[in-house]
Design an enzyme around this catalytic site. Sequence first.
Site, PDB file in Angstrom:
ATOM      1  N   LYS A  61      -6.240  32.051  67.603  1.00 50.56           N
ATOM      2  CA  LYS A  61      -4.814  31.692  67.602  1.00 50.56           C
ATOM      3  C   LYS A  61      -4.043  32.626  66.672  1.00 50.56           C
ATOM      4  O   LYS A  61      -4.564  33.040  65.635  1.00 50.56           O
ATOM      5  CB  LYS A  61      -4.631  30.243  67.151  1.00 50.56           C
ATOM      6  CG  LYS A  61      -5.120  29.239  68.192  1.00 50.56           C
ATOM      7  CD  LYS A  61      -4.677  27.811  67.873  1.00 50.56           C
ATOM      8  CE  LYS A  61      -5.178  26.867  68.971  1.00 50.56           C
ATOM      9  NZ  LYS A  61      -4.699  25.475  68.805  1.00 50.56           N
ATOM     10  N   LYS A  97     -14.225  25.708  73.749  1.00 45.18           N
ATOM     11  CA  LYS A  97     -13.751  25.128  72.484  1.00 45.18           C
ATOM     12  C   LYS A  97     -14.920  24.311  71.943  1.00 45.18           C
ATOM     13  O   LYS A  97     -15.259  23.259  72.495  1.00 45.18           O
ATOM     14  CB  LYS A  97     -12.544  24.225  72.763  1.00 45.18           C
ATOM     15  CG  LYS A  97     -11.992  23.486  71.549  1.00 45.18           C
ATOM     16  CD  LYS A  97     -10.752  22.649  71.929  1.00 45.18           C
ATOM     17  CE  LYS A  97     -10.180  21.930  70.712  1.00 45.18           C
ATOM     18  NZ  LYS A  97      -8.962  21.148  71.046  1.00 45.18           N
ATOM     19  N   ASP A 138      -1.695  26.294  63.873  1.00 42.03           N
ATOM     20  CA  ASP A 138      -1.726  25.856  65.270  1.00 42.03           C
ATOM     21  C   ASP A 138      -0.387  26.079  65.953  1.00 42.03           C
ATOM     22  O   ASP A 138       0.360  25.115  66.156  1.00 42.03           O
ATOM     23  CB  ASP A 138      -2.114  24.380  65.328  1.00 42.03           C
ATOM     24  CG  ASP A 138      -2.360  23.911  66.759  1.00 42.03           C
ATOM     25  OD1 ASP A 138      -2.536  24.770  67.639  1.00 42.03           O
ATOM     26  OD2 ASP A 138      -2.388  22.689  66.979  1.00 42.03           O
ATOM     27  N   GLU A 189     -12.098  19.656  66.905  1.00 33.39           N
ATOM     28  CA  GLU A 189     -11.373  18.436  67.273  1.00 33.39           C
ATOM     29  C   GLU A 189     -12.207  17.525  68.170  1.00 33.39           C
ATOM     30  O   GLU A 189     -11.707  16.944  69.133  1.00 33.39           O
ATOM     31  CB  GLU A 189     -10.042  18.801  67.949  1.00 33.39           C
ATOM     32  CG  GLU A 189      -9.108  19.567  67.010  1.00 33.39           C
ATOM     33  CD  GLU A 189      -7.773  19.955  67.632  1.00 33.39           C
ATOM     34  OE1 GLU A 189      -7.681  20.004  68.862  1.00 33.39           O
ATOM     35  OE2 GLU A 189      -6.817  20.192  66.864  1.00 33.39           O
ATOM     36  N   GLU A 207      -4.521  34.505  70.773  1.00 31.35           N
ATOM     37  CA  GLU A 207      -4.100  33.404  71.646  1.00 31.35           C
ATOM     38  C   GLU A 207      -2.689  32.972  71.287  1.00 31.35           C
ATOM     39  O   GLU A 207      -2.399  32.618  70.143  1.00 31.35           O
ATOM     40  CB  GLU A 207      -5.078  32.220  71.507  1.00 31.35           C
ATOM     41  CG  GLU A 207      -4.745  31.068  72.434  1.00 31.35           C
ATOM     42  CD  GLU A 207      -5.791  29.953  72.419  1.00 31.35           C
ATOM     43  OE1 GLU A 207      -6.893  30.161  71.866  1.00 31.35           O
ATOM     44  OE2 GLU A 207      -5.500  28.858  72.938  1.00 31.35           O
ATOM     45  N   GLU A 266       4.572  23.382  73.004  1.00 30.41           N
ATOM     46  CA  GLU A 266       4.111  22.205  72.275  1.00 30.41           C
ATOM     47  C   GLU A 266       4.917  21.976  70.999  1.00 30.41           C
ATOM     48  O   GLU A 266       5.372  20.871  70.740  1.00 30.41           O
ATOM     49  CB  GLU A 266       2.624  22.354  71.935  1.00 30.41           C
ATOM     50  CG  GLU A 266       2.097  21.193  71.083  1.00 30.41           C
ATOM     51  CD  GLU A 266       0.613  21.312  70.777  1.00 30.41           C
ATOM     52  OE1 GLU A 266      -0.015  22.279  71.234  1.00 30.41           O
ATOM     53  OE2 GLU A 266       0.089  20.425  70.084  1.00 30.41           O
ATOM     54  N   GLU A 313      -2.519  18.535  79.456  1.00 31.94           N
ATOM     55  CA  GLU A 313      -2.393  18.388  78.000  1.00 31.94           C
ATOM     56  C   GLU A 313      -1.348  19.375  77.506  1.00 31.94           C
ATOM     57  O   GLU A 313      -1.417  20.578  77.811  1.00 31.94           O
ATOM     58  CB  GLU A 313      -3.754  18.634  77.329  1.00 31.94           C
ATOM     59  CG  GLU A 313      -3.682  18.501  75.826  1.00 31.94           C
ATOM     60  CD  GLU A 313      -5.047  18.326  75.152  1.00 31.94           C
ATOM     61  OE1 GLU A 313      -5.995  17.891  75.818  1.00 31.94           O
ATOM     62  OE2 GLU A 313      -5.132  18.619  73.946  1.00 31.94           O
ATOM     63  N   TRP A 323      -5.097  15.725  59.493  1.00 35.37           N
ATOM     64  CA  TRP A 323      -5.035  16.978  60.244  1.00 35.37           C
ATOM     65  C   TRP A 323      -4.867  18.225  59.388  1.00 35.37           C
ATOM     66  O   TRP A 323      -4.824  19.344  59.918  1.00 35.37           O
ATOM     67  CB  TRP A 323      -3.928  16.907  61.304  1.00 35.37           C
ATOM     68  CG  TRP A 323      -4.179  15.830  62.305  1.00 35.37           C
ATOM     69  CD1 TRP A 323      -3.625  14.581  62.321  1.00 35.37           C
ATOM     70  CD2 TRP A 323      -5.088  15.874  63.420  1.00 35.37           C
ATOM     71  NE1 TRP A 323      -4.130  13.856  63.385  1.00 35.37           N
ATOM     72  CE2 TRP A 323      -5.024  14.626  64.068  1.00 35.37           C
ATOM     73  CE3 TRP A 323      -5.934  16.854  63.926  1.00 35.37           C
ATOM     74  CZ2 TRP A 323      -5.794  14.331  65.197  1.00 35.37           C
ATOM     75  CZ3 TRP A 323      -6.697  16.565  65.043  1.00 35.37           C
ATOM     76  CH2 TRP A 323      -6.624  15.309  65.667  1.00 35.37           C
TER      77      TRP A 323
END
Lengths: 730, 730
Positions: free
Chosen positions: A403, A325, A408, A329, A430, A436, A203, A592
């Site tokens: 994070k 997690k 994100d 999501e 994190e 990404e 991923e 989102w």
Amino acid sequence: MSATDTPQVHPAWLPDAAFAPLGSRRVLVAVGPGAGPVGATVVDEVRRATAAHGGSVTVLAPGEALPDAASVRSHDLVLVVASRAAERDSGAARQVPPPGRAPQPPHPNDALVAVATDGALVAADGAPGLSPDMFVRVRAGGTTVVVAGAATGLLYGLHDVVRLGEDAFGDDAPPVRDLPVAPVRMLDHWDNIDVHPVMGQVERGYAGGSIFYADGRVREDLSRVADYARLLGSIGINAVAINNVNVHRTEARLLTDGLADVARVADLFRPHGVRTYLSVSFASPVVLGGLPTSDPADPDVQAWWAAAADRVYATIPDFGGFVVKADSEGQPGPFAYGRDHADGANLLARALRPHGGTVFWRAFVYNHEQDWRDRRTDRARAAYDHFAPLDGRFDDNVVLQVKYGPIDFQTREPISPVLAAMPRTRLAVELQVTQEYTGHQKHVCYLGPLWSQVLTFPLAEDATRDVAALVSGLPGRRDTPSGELPAGGVTAVSNVGDDEFWTGHPLAQANLYAYGRLAWDPEADPVALLDEWIGLTFPGADPRVRDTLHTLMDGSWLTYEAYTAPLGVGFMVDPGRMHYGPNVDGYEYSKWGTYHFADRDGIGVDRTVATGTGYAGQYPSPWRETYEDLATCPDELLLFFHHVPYSHVLHSGTTVIQHVYDSRADAVDVVESWVPAWDALRGLVDDRLHARVAERLTEQVRSATEWRDQVRSYFFRKSGVPDASGRPIY
Amino acid sequence: MSATDTPQVHPAWLPDAAFAPLGSRRVLVAVGPGAGPVGATVVDEVRRATAAHGGSVTVLAPGEALPDAASVRSHDLVLVVASRAAERDSGAARQVPPPGRAPQPPHPNDALVAVATDGALVAADGAPGLSPDMFVRVRAGGTTVVVAGAATGLLYGLHDVVRLGEDAFGDDAPPVRDLPVAPVRMLDHWDNIDVHPVMGQVERGYAGGSIFYADGRVREDLSRVADYARLLGSIGINAVAINNVNVHRTEARLLTDGLADVARVADLFRPHGVRTYLSVSFASPVVLGGLPTSDPADPDVQAWWAAAADRVYATIPDFGGFVVKADSEGQPGPFAYGRDHADGANLLARALRPHGGTVFWRAFVYNHEQDWRDRRTDRARAAYDHFAPLDGRFDDNVVLQVKYGPIDFQTREPISPVLAAMPRTRLAVELQVTQEYTGHQKHVCYLGPLWSQVLTFPLAEDATRDVAALVSGLPGRRDTPSGELPAGGVTAVSNVGDDEFWTGHPLAQANLYAYGRLAWDPEADPVALLDEWIGLTFPGADPRVRDTLHTLMDGSWLTYEAYTAPLGVGFMVDPGRMHYGPNVDGYEYSKWGTYHFADRDGIGVDRTVATGTGYAGQYPSPWRETYEDLATCPDELLLFFHHVPYSHVLHSGTTVIQHVYDSRADAVDVVESWVPAWDALRGLVDDRLHARVAERLTEQVRSATEWRDQVRSYFFRKSGVPDASGRPIY
């Protein structure tokens, strides 16, 4: 160096040639008793280097009598584990220093240190302060001596010598102590066992398949994992989670049926000081155990987790722990049972506690079914709103993994206020090494400067305590560890796959390198780290290689930012291409929670306390005031905190709209200039590597141009304001 | 009718109960010699119906002596193939009438007609004009007589009687002749053998898997194909292409290794008058034959195709021919060899010619790598620019298959000018029954009215010749066939899969039904056809069922149009969800050539000759003038032809922007009203069908609301013009 050579795995920053300075020396190694597999790795590295480069190695076995002083000092390099540390070392990295011990009698290793340094260093003096990962380097009387707190520290000291190259063997120099700021320096792999229909084998992976999994199972041939472990050990990484935090059905079974395979992986990480972790599903008691519930308050659930942990440690005694997690999501979590995230995390922590394991519990919890029509809900607020009230409720073997920004992994975000809001909780920040949102390892985007900014950002205590201090349990920005405050560390999503160059884009190797080095020393200069990486990866190359790589990479993060979403507003990426390429409205009408609210008059998200979502109020002073006020909010975060007209004048003196126009056009000019610069290196670096980078640069120019033109045109069509520079717009 | 019943395949419009009026009668059938498998189907249908409903059947074998007149006239229904036609019928539908023959002596079937109608009809008079698909129905002296030109015509006449139900057996009535306007009435299946990673088993399929393929091969159990063939025969479809026009590697082999399987499929279509076609790759000589080229001018290539066709016809003597998508969206074609599309099509046509086969060559050729910055290139122009110059160059066994609009099956497009530009070419107009752009069979969207508009649109010869006439070779709109002009027909992409209800949304069955009926008679009233479908599908249902279905379906295409892209501008669909749901800018900065050019001042594509791309000039008068002039361009196509300010006042009297606001809000109100209307039918229709429709209506309301809010908000943010109605906007 012919393009027709059979492809081999690229050695990254550990080519044999990088070991030449060390490998041509006479080396004495004394790892001491109990140094275990990490000590053996140190010996193996020295043996391999000296065999290749004409040096020699003497290994002093534990308990063996010291050679005479002249003999010791005839060595160019002495690598030695200080006695007390050596005795307690178990071979695997420890995250929590073991409890203090009573003083011990002198040990031959201490004597060796004194002899080797001609009295300049007496290990017995320093040893009590030498934590396992620490080392001291000194050059005295023509001998370089590295004294470490344990075998892991010696491994790190060895690679320090490798990095220094000939500089490690120059004039005499006083002792230098080195140690990692953060006890945890971790990489998370979002690798799947079953290929996910949308996300693939890895991923958010942009470097081929997984080095761990293929064909629906753990690979038989794990030689890439062994090589990877060596790379990680060389930069101080000491923890790896080997499966995706989105835990699907097959991956969930690693915890049970797959333990033998996990043990095979752990066996390969262990010699490099790296402990192995698993991402687990909070629903495991139901999914794997057949229980009717996963409620943390249910005794059967607690017993199931305890038994599961017992089985894991029976197979892998130094297993690191779990990454989770939950309620995020679509992943299961404690909310389903009316429990909070402290209940959830502590459930797992108590199962791991008897074995010394740790839970990494992610704070990435938000409503991913948001209604875009609703401007009151703010995804940026979510982690703080969920977790800050839980400070003090987490067991001490829980690390809350936060994070770095509130959204994100965007190219530019403010630092998550959660990191300042939980002084009684062990925290890890994190980061995302895999690109990404920063160009899918098709774009040159050296992220060292971003992470440096994050880790050294003075978030707390009136801007006196930075993020690195907050996650490392340091009372102040530059203090040494006190051990009194809860300490976590740094974690990041890996960018590695089974690609020939590990990372798809060969230059993205520098991100993995810089991540490890910054996790060790957050105050390191990222440009200096890049220079270090260049020296190791391209040893002996023409000076133009170094210069050109700096030209391409030093400012590449800012260049990437300049042709993508402006002024901190984020996203504008294409959902249909997995966040690659521009799509200004790609997330604007979605669930989102990542919006820019651009209309014909202006753009940005009002997150002020006065008139917006109130997110700015989650910060301690002075940041809440800095971000709240349009006059003090930094330009690069303007649209994250404020909705402003296109005519708003930035601190830079230009308007928002003209900045949108100019930055994008200028940035593409920069990227275009990289193509001839790189072309000029043909023949000066490996042909295959050159060709791969050249191919990716072509794509970067195309993609950056697309970003430029779409963003400029979008805002021209919306604002109607012409570009004062007169450059083309559509 | 319980929801817990085991799911069975829904009978669509052929439930046993629909055959009750016919099945309770005394029926005499005389198919005559040579009627073959289609004749046998007619007999089987009558036997099945009479067995179920208490009637009786007498089958007069070919050559058998006539019963006496009283005996003949004691039957309620006589089904008879006229002599000459019966003798020449091969059993499979023919698209080109065979050459005329010398007069033949009277045949018993002709005498039967005279006796059965008590002299009201003498077949010998009518037979020479009876083409194979034609039938005459008369009611005389209490006997209904259907005389057909061939077995296929008799099958169509039989289903005409089924559709009429009790009305077929009422008062005496004079003869009614019926025949299809178009010789070709085709369905294309975009079914893949290998599941495509993006498109799935059926490209643009919304009804489950393929009825032809599963697990990487042609299904062993083809019973669904047999049922499908029966459905198609009942509505006059006479051609089916069984694989995707995007021909991938496995599917390409149907032409060679897969012929035995294709023959199994053809065996099931044949009894229902349907010929089987394959989509083939233009690169077959290379891909399958191992030749170095597919150049049409290469003798080896010509020989390869000839041999391939020979093998196909050796296996399937009545094989229909090939469908070809060439030089389109990445498919190979003649351009690679510097040849044009006439060269390409004729290559295949000449291979098929000795066997009577036909090439359907698609005109869907355009640049799918367009630069969105370039406003001079216009995808709408492409088919005309490519093909109009080739008129007269195609062999007479080539049919050029032209999408009804110049873009791609949008909810609203102008009619393709190609259909008026190629008088010396056999043409087929291509429709899309599968709801790619019209709601994925999650939305009620009855497309009969759209297709009716398309087929009866008076495109040519000063608006005297409609599309149906153009593709059928009719000299004028209402003329009977002359046979002098090149005739093609009507083709469409099927909406059928292995879903229990065939079409995902049960009400989408009506689209398949209406397509077949309109291909037969383009002037049929689509609402009357819907009524026909309701009567067959829900025989004997409470009248509220009929009323409610009309409420939901009659205007559903216009309702769908009203909540999606406005005023003919098209697209605004989500690329990431395969064209489902709104994404106003989804294709705005893409390579696909489908733009709206909305900015803060206005919207639309200037396709005028005066100031735009010139596309309007591709039309014959009066359409070129009508579309060119803002004053005469119809509202529903305004933004297809003109870029106008939001304040532009429509013929309807409202502004463009207010129309955008109002239509979308009004349309959602309509969709919302359908939910309680359908709920009220619970218990009046099959429970499973009711539940399926109810589930889809919930999704339609959600999706339509999303369309409404996104489109309204997008244009409010861009234009700044408030909605005069004051309804919510975001």
